[in-house]
Design an enzyme around this catalytic site. Structure first.
Site, short mmCIF file in Angstrom:
data_model
loop_
_atom_site.label_atom_id
_atom_site.label_comp_id
_atom_site.label_asym_id
_atom_site.label_seq_id
_atom_site.Cartn_x
_atom_site.Cartn_y
_atom_site.Cartn_z
N LYS A 24 -6.19 5.57 18.15
CA LYS A 24 -6.36 6.40 17.00
C LYS A 24 -7.62 7.39 17.41
CE LYS A 24 -7.76 6.68 12.05
NZ LYS A 24 -8.85 7.83 12.55
N GLY A 68 -17.92 0.65 15.82
CA GLY A 68 -18.38 1.43 14.67
C GLY A 68 -19.31 0.83 13.72
N SER A 69 -18.92 1.08 12.59
CA SER A 69 -20.11 0.54 11.41
C SER A 69 -19.44 -0.80 11.06
CB SER A 69 -20.10 1.41 10.27
OG SER A 69 -18.79 1.39 9.57
N GLY A 95 -16.73 -0.20 8.42
CA GLY A 95 -15.49 0.08 9.13
C GLY A 95 -14.84 -1.19 9.57
N GLY A 96 -15.61 -1.86 10.56
CA GLY A 96 -15.10 -3.07 11.22
C GLY A 96 -14.65 -4.24 10.21
N GLU A 143 -16.90 -4.16 17.42
CA GLU A 143 -18.50 -4.30 17.63
C GLU A 143 -19.11 -3.49 16.85
OE1 GLU A 143 -21.51 -2.26 18.46
OE2 GLU A 143 -20.57 -1.58 20.41
N CYS A 148 -25.67 1.87 19.73
CA CYS A 148 -25.52 0.50 19.09
C CYS A 148 -26.49 -0.24 19.50
CB CYS A 148 -24.26 0.03 19.31
SG CYS A 148 -23.82 -0.05 20.98
N GLU A 204 -28.70 -2.01 9.39
CA GLU A 204 -29.01 -0.62 10.55
C GLU A 204 -29.28 0.51 10.20
OE1 GLU A 204 -26.63 0.58 14.70
OE2 GLU A 204 -25.47 -0.05 12.76
#
Length: 526
Positions: free
Chosen positions: A182, A239-240, A243-244, A263, A300, A391
């Site tokens: 994607k 990502g965030s 989102g994860g 992650e 990250c 974060e």
């Protein structure tokens, strides 16, 4: 630039919706339009991936290694066109992009080497004992086998190394799994260039049509459809947390739940121990100012939490760090959304009870830019406010001051899962605070001593993952050679005839790999 979706070796222009990438440094939309994937495109890509899996999973390690090396060669052949596209779409400097291209190629070659070595499959053979009493022992052999088509969500902060041909794609292809990417909407041209390079490499090395596809699309719909598609057998995401977790929940709610290897970042605490801090106060402050602002804080592993015991040296450290941050330059972030999120999340942190801003580079900021900042809070206020563990993606760090070793213990115990935890201390420090170090080990995927967390070495011993919420599964890494194990599962073969066994398990050991045979490691035949 063709602007089409890639369905295996074919291009699709069926989409009527179009997307455009953005130049964050110039704050303007870039020329060129890219087609959004249709439901027909998604179905075609996933169907091809399923069909390709049947043959690709049976290709020899050498053939897959040649494919990965060909991808690296094709990426290099893109030359300056790729570098300039990635620079424009990310606002990252040329040196960073060139270095990232090298890392991307290095990862592909690492997995090629891993395939030739063969140890990663964990081939294990327990030979039969037909005369064993009271029951005969069968011949049982086991190894890791690929799981099926993998959907890869590309990352915003690494347009090459964690993107189209990045570590997730490289490790999935190495394992024998087809990949459907994607594309990240921030890197549409970069993705197209690299996708075309992968397709050329696949054709040149005789890989099946559908071993790789790439789709672009707006919003949540494309990702949702890919995760829920029955042909998808695993998902990789960087990502965030939001989102994860959204992808993770979709995956486990399917009729056939599948793993999501996400992650999701962390605040990467750094603990400054007393003797080390006293001996190197100003040097440590300057080092960590550089780490906080490196790459506009868009790693990250950015050090978002600095922890120390109350002392004159800690006060001096804060003063020097504040000065360094004040004199640092403002810089453009990866995209408008990240810049807006940084500003919002930084402000949220600064308005929490007890948090005091001690430094900010309040120079004029370019559009989509970021002003670095450092704040300070007592351990008492930190312990009472879980929001301070969220974060803030960008150049921001919070200093937590503990009154004594016991309170430091409390802080470490209350930390959520992290990608990294760092201890800055001399030998006496590390012995004195050994209990806290062992406590921190339970919270992180990587313990660092006397260094900075920014920077992740791509090697066999790297662990880039950690306890939740740093990752969805702390047993796996998204960086280094062990990343391949995310996309493989163990299969045992009991009393199998030799012709039906994979080469890695045959008596003659045609690939010459190291195997465990009746508990002894050997590369000889059985």
């Amino acid at each position: 630039m063709h602007g089409n979706n890639r369905i295996g070796f074919e291009l699709s222009d069926k989409g009527t919706a179009t997307l455009q990438s953005f130049n964050p440094a110039k704050a303007e939309t870039r020329a060129g339009k890219f087609k959004g994937a249709t439901s027909e495109d998604i179905e075609a890509a996933m169907t091809k991936a399923k069909i390709a899996f049947d043959s690709y999973s049976q290709t020899s390690p050498e053939k897959r290694a040649q494919f990965l090396e060909a991808i690296a060669d094709e990426i290099l052949n893109l030359g300056d066109e790729l570098v300039h596209a990635a620079m424009e779409e990310s606002a990252l400097p040329e040196g960073r992009i060139v270095g990232e291209r090298g890392r991307t190629m290095g990862q592909l070659k690492l997995f090629a080497s891993l395939l030739r070595d063969g140890v990663w499959v964990e081939a294990t053979i327990d030979t039969a004992q037909p005369s064993r009493e009271p029951l005969p022992k069968p011949d049982i052999r086991k190894m890791l086998r690929p799981i099926g088509p993998v959907v890869v969500f590309t990352a915003s902060n690494f347009p090459l190394a964690f993107s189209t041909a990045g570590g997730d794609t490289a490790s999935a292809l190495a394992s024998g799994c087809p990949v459907v990417v994607k594309a990240h909407n921030s890197h549409l041209q970069t993705n197209e260039l690299v996708s075309d390079a992968i397709a050329r490499a696949a054709e040149k090395t005789g890989m099946p049509d559908g071993v790789y596809s790439s789709l672009a699309g707006e919003g949540f719909e494309l990702g949702t459809t890919l995760v829920k598609h029955p042909n998808t057998k695993a998902v990789a995401f960087t990502g965030s947390l939001d989102g994860g977790m959204a992808l993770y929940k979709m995956a486990i709610e399917r009729d056939e739940p599948i793993p999501v290897f996400a992650e999701m970042g962390s605040i990467n605490p750094v603990i400054f121990l007393p003797e080390k801090l006293k001996a190197e106060t100003n040097d440590l402050a300057k080092t960590y100012a550089g780490s906080i602002t490196l790459g506009v804080g868009q790693f990250c592993t950015n050090p978002g939490l600095l922890i120390g015991l109350e002392s004159r040296e800690l006060d001096q450290f804060c003063e020097t760090l504040a000065h360094e941050i004040t004199t640092s330059a403002a810089a453009t972030m990866l995209n408008e959304g990240i810049a807006n999120s940084f500003s919002k999340n930084k402000e949220t942190s600064l308005t929490q009870n007890g948090v005091k801003l001690i430094s900010s580079n309040n120079v004029e900021t370019p559009r989509n830019g970021a002003n670095a900042a450092v704040a300070r809070v007592s351990a008492t206020d930190f312990l009472s406010n879980p929001n301070l563990q969220h974060e803030v993606f960008g150049p921001y760090s919070l200093i937590v001051t503990c009154r004594d070793q016991s309170q430091l213990d409390e802080v470490i115990t209350q930390l959520s899962g992290q990608l990294t935890i760092t201890f800055m201390g001399n030998e006496n420090d590390l012995k004195t605070f050994e209990k806290q170090i062992h406590s921190a080990e339970k919270k992180t995927g990587r313990l660092i001593y006397n260094g900075v967390p920014t920077g992740v070495e791509v090697c066999s011993s790297m662990q880039h993952g950690g306890p939740f919420p740093a990752a969805t599964d702390s047993r796996f890494t998204s960086v280094g050679s062990d990343a391949i194990k995310r996309f493989a599962r163990p299969v045992s073969y009991q009393n199998a005839p030799q012709f039906l066994l994979p080469d890695e398990l045959k008596n003659e050991n045609p690939n010459g790999i190291w195997r465990s045979v009746d508990g002894i490691w050997t590369n000889n035949g059985v």
